[in-house]
Design a protein around this motif. Structure first.
Motif, PDB file in Angstrom:
ATOM      1  N   ILE A  90       0.831  -1.202   0.000  1.00 40.00           N
ATOM      2  CA  ILE A  90       0.000   0.000   0.000  1.00 40.00           C
ATOM      3  C   ILE A  90       0.868   1.256   0.000  1.00 40.00           C
ATOM      4  O   ILE A  90       0.623   2.213  -0.745  1.00 40.00           O
ATOM      5  N   PHE A  91       1.899   1.273   0.833  1.00 39.10           N
ATOM      6  CA  PHE A  91       2.767   2.453   0.958  1.00 39.10           C
ATOM      7  C   PHE A  91       3.577   2.697  -0.312  1.00 39.10           C
ATOM      8  O   PHE A  91       3.984   3.837  -0.581  1.00 39.10           O
ATOM      9  N   ALA A  92       3.808   1.647  -1.092  1.00 42.90           N
ATOM     10  CA  ALA A  92       4.684   1.763  -2.262  1.00 42.90           C
ATOM     11  C   ALA A  92       4.170   2.757  -3.288  1.00 42.90           C
ATOM     12  O   ALA A  92       4.965   3.380  -3.995  1.00 42.90           O
ATOM     13  N   GLY A  93       2.844   2.933  -3.389  1.00 43.81           N
ATOM     14  CA  GLY A  93       2.310   3.891  -4.357  1.00 43.81           C
ATOM     15  C   GLY A  93       2.777   5.312  -4.069  1.00 43.81           C
ATOM     16  O   GLY A  93       3.422   5.947  -4.912  1.00 43.81           O
ATOM     17  N   PRO A  94       2.459   5.858  -2.882  1.00 43.88           N
ATOM     18  CA  PRO A  94       2.966   7.198  -2.549  1.00 43.88           C
ATOM     19  C   PRO A  94       4.491   7.273  -2.570  1.00 43.88           C
ATOM     20  O   PRO A  94       5.058   8.288  -2.987  1.00 43.88           O
ATOM     21  N   LEU A  95       5.159   6.206  -2.119  1.00 47.33           N
ATOM     22  CA  LEU A  95       6.625   6.200  -2.119  1.00 47.33           C
ATOM     23  C   LEU A  95       7.168   6.438  -3.521  1.00 47.33           C
ATOM     24  O   LEU A  95       8.114   7.213  -3.713  1.00 47.33           O
ATOM     25  N   MET A  96       6.572   5.792  -4.527  1.00 49.47           N
ATOM     26  CA  MET A  96       7.035   5.963  -5.899  1.00 49.47           C
ATOM     27  C   MET A  96       6.809   7.387  -6.407  1.00 49.47           C
ATOM     28  O   MET A  96       7.565   7.887  -7.245  1.00 49.47           O
ATOM     29  N   ASN A  97       5.775   8.064  -5.881  1.00 43.67           N
ATOM     30  CA  ASN A  97       5.581   9.466  -6.260  1.00 43.67           C
ATOM     31  C   ASN A  97       6.705  10.335  -5.725  1.00 43.67           C
ATOM     32  O   ASN A  97       7.162  11.268  -6.402  1.00 43.67           O
ATOM     33  N   PHE A  98       7.168  10.052  -4.505  1.00 44.44           N
ATOM     34  CA  PHE A  98       8.300  10.807  -3.962  1.00 44.44           C
ATOM     35  C   PHE A  98       9.574  10.508  -4.761  1.00 44.44           C
ATOM     36  O   PHE A  98      10.359  11.414  -5.055  1.00 44.44           O
TER      37      PHE A  98
ATOM     38  N   ALA B 239       7.006  17.737 -10.615  1.00 44.35           N
ATOM     39  CA  ALA B 239       7.597  17.221  -9.378  1.00 44.35           C
ATOM     40  C   ALA B 239       6.761  17.627  -8.168  1.00 44.35           C
ATOM     41  O   ALA B 239       6.511  16.821  -7.263  1.00 44.35           O
ATOM     42  N   ALA B 240       6.311  18.888  -8.143  1.00 40.12           N
ATOM     43  CA  ALA B 240       5.480  19.353  -7.029  1.00 40.12           C
ATOM     44  C   ALA B 240       4.162  18.585  -6.977  1.00 40.12           C
ATOM     45  O   ALA B 240       3.693  18.198  -5.898  1.00 40.12           O
ATOM     46  N   LEU B 241       3.552  18.339  -8.144  1.00 40.84           N
ATOM     47  CA  LEU B 241       2.308  17.563  -8.186  1.00 40.84           C
ATOM     48  C   LEU B 241       2.527  16.138  -7.701  1.00 40.84           C
ATOM     49  O   LEU B 241       1.668  15.560  -7.013  1.00 40.84           O
ATOM     50  N   SER B 242       3.668  15.550  -8.068  1.00 41.42           N
ATOM     51  CA  SER B 242       3.960  14.183  -7.654  1.00 41.42           C
ATOM     52  C   SER B 242       4.092  14.092  -6.136  1.00 41.42           C
ATOM     53  O   SER B 242       3.569  13.165  -5.501  1.00 41.42           O
ATOM     54  N   VAL B 243       4.797  15.067  -5.532  1.00 42.87           N
ATOM     55  CA  VAL B 243       4.917  15.104  -4.076  1.00 42.87           C
ATOM     56  C   VAL B 243       3.544  15.290  -3.440  1.00 42.87           C
ATOM     57  O   VAL B 243       3.187  14.624  -2.458  1.00 42.87           O
ATOM     58  N   ASN B 244       2.743  16.189  -4.015  1.00 48.32           N
ATOM     59  CA  ASN B 244       1.407  16.447  -3.498  1.00 48.32           C
ATOM     60  C   ASN B 244       0.545  15.186  -3.544  1.00 48.32           C
ATOM     61  O   ASN B 244      -0.161  14.858  -2.573  1.00 48.32           O
ATOM     62  N   LEU B 245       0.614  14.456  -4.658  1.00 47.23           N
ATOM     63  CA  LEU B 245      -0.164  13.219  -4.795  1.00 47.23           C
ATOM     64  C   LEU B 245       0.261  12.199  -3.751  1.00 47.23           C
ATOM     65  O   LEU B 245      -0.579  11.525  -3.137  1.00 47.23           O
ATOM     66  N   GLY B 246       1.565  12.072  -3.533  1.00 48.13           N
ATOM     67  CA  GLY B 246       2.054  11.133  -2.538  1.00 48.13           C
ATOM     68  C   GLY B 246       1.569  11.477  -1.141  1.00 48.13           C
ATOM     69  O   GLY B 246       1.111  10.599  -0.390  1.00 48.13           O
TER      70      GLY B 246
END
Length: 418
Positions: free
Chosen positions: A171-179, A350-357
């Motif tokens: 479950i955590f891997a999704g947000p982790l990949m965004n970071f 990059a900012a959107l990816s961090v925000n999504l995570g």
């Protein structure tokens, strides 16, 4: 068209890398992943590779990985049913024909007495002679209903059979990949554009900007502004932002000579909705492989800190939801970033990816963070929550998120089109 293409590429990349994180670590844990989807709603097209169906769906509002055991199995075979059995070379059942058995003349038709497709992987049935026979079922056997094949999910391939750690990582891997994606984008940005440095020095000057009109040039070393000594870029921009539409005097070194230049910053809406000044200058840069790597991590951390600050202000009522962007707002801002060039677009992505995570990790039901909370509760209690109760909580959370999305989208429409 440029905006639409930018949105499709950026959001496609962010969603893909997020869901790929879930998929990769779920498969590493041995979980059967039935579907990897980009988007929601009706399928546009799909293809199957190994055990997983990859689909592109109509509504580009996210994506999902459908893991075995997360939802009730759709095909339920009970004692008394007539089914067709197809065997592989090892004499194990490889296909279970649920209906339309006449289309499968190779299948052995039997009447089910007992069936277990999760633990024992056996079917006990009566054949045409009335004999009760036990048939072994292959772990990758397919259930065929209406000529659509669905792979069975033995208990050891289901999400719930895995350890708390394995499920939490999946479950955590999704947000982790965004970071991780944000770090990679920012490293690439620094390698190609140069790594911003914290010097009170003028970088690129935007044509026809207040800085260009006043005569500031790239390479000017700023000594002071309005008599206030300036040593860093942050100090310089802070002073500029405090003086929208007010003339301020820059003392700069240029060609070993000191000059005084009067500049009147223009006004724009700042990060928190307040007016701020800007003059149209870019930060000075330098090129360094190690520096670029450090920049990727530090800038990602800076984005995370900024987003948490905004979230904290929203919770405490210091920040209005009017300044929170939904799909329409993000579409508009992405278009503005694309118009400023590829490097601005990279920083925005990059900012959107961090925000999504971060948003996905918030302890909200139906989000990854909400699911991690339930896994954490299970770890403390020593047993899982009632699936029906957990499902109800996630449903309510999802309904709340949809309502919030409607409100934010309406605000976006009012802001940009009315």
């Amino acid at each position: 068209m440029e905006t639409l293409l930018s949105v499709i590429i950026i959001f496609g990349l962010l969603v893909f890398i997020h869901e790929w994180g879930h998929l990769y670590f779920a498969k590493r844990a041995g979980i059967l992943c039935r579907e990897f989807a980009i988007g929601f709603g009706p399928k546009i097209f799909s293809w199957k590779r190994n055990e997983t169906v990859y689909t592109i769906r109509l509504l580009p509002l996210g994506g999902f990985v459908r893991m075995a055991g997360e939802d009730p199995e759709m095909i339920d075979i009970k004692p008394g049913y007539e089914i067709g059995l197809v065997f592989n070379a090892a004499r194990k059942v490889s296909k279970i024909i649920v209906n339309n058995k006449s289309k499968h003349p190779e299948a052995l038709v039997v009447q089910v007495e007992k069936i277990d497709l999760e633990h024992q992987l056996v079917i006990e049935a009566y054949n045409d002679e009335g004999e009760r026979i036990q048939y072994k079922v292959d772990e990758q056997a397919q259930l065929v209903q209406d000529e659509q094949e669905t792979q069975i999910a033995p208990w050891n391939r289901q999400f719930g059979s895995k350890t708390v750690g394995q499920r939490a990582l999946a479950i955590f891997a999704g947000p982790l990949m965004n970071f991780v994606l944000a770090v990679v984008i920012l490293i690439a940005f620094a390698l190609f554009q140069g790594m911003p440095v914290d010097e009170a020095k003028i970088g690129d000057v935007t044509p026809d900007s207040p800085a260009a009109v006043a005569g500031l040039q790239e390479g000017d070393q700023v000594i002071s502004i309005e008599g206030q000594p300036i040593d860093t870029w942050e100090e310089m921009t802070s002073v500029i932002q405090q003086h929208p539409n007010q003339a301020i005097v820059f003392e700069v070194f240029r060609n070993s000579q000191q000059q005084a230049i009067s500049v009147t910053p223009a006004e724009r809406v700042g990060q928190f909705g307040d007016p701020e000044g800007f003059v149209g200058i870019a930060r000075p840069t330098e090129f360094s492989l190690m520096g670029s790597i450090v920049f990727g991590f530090t800038q990602t951390y800076a984005f995370m800190t900024m987003i948490f600050e905004v979230l904290g202000m929203i919770v405490t009522g210091q920040f209005s939801l009017d300044y929170v962007a939904g799909p329409v707002g993000i579409y508009n801002y992405t278009g503005e970033a694309a118009a400023m060039g590829i490097f601005v677009l990279m920083q925005w992505a990059a900012a959107l990816s961090v925000n999504l995570g971060i948003i996905n990790l918030l302890p909200i039901p139906a989000m990854d963070g909400g699911r991690l909370i339930f896994i954490g509760i299970e770890a403390v209690r020593g047993k899982p929550m009632d699936p029906q109760k957990e499902g109800l909580v996630h449903f309510i959370g999802f309904a709340f998120l949809m309502l919030l999305m409607i409100v934010v989208t309406w605000n976006d429409i009012n802001k940009f089109f009315m």
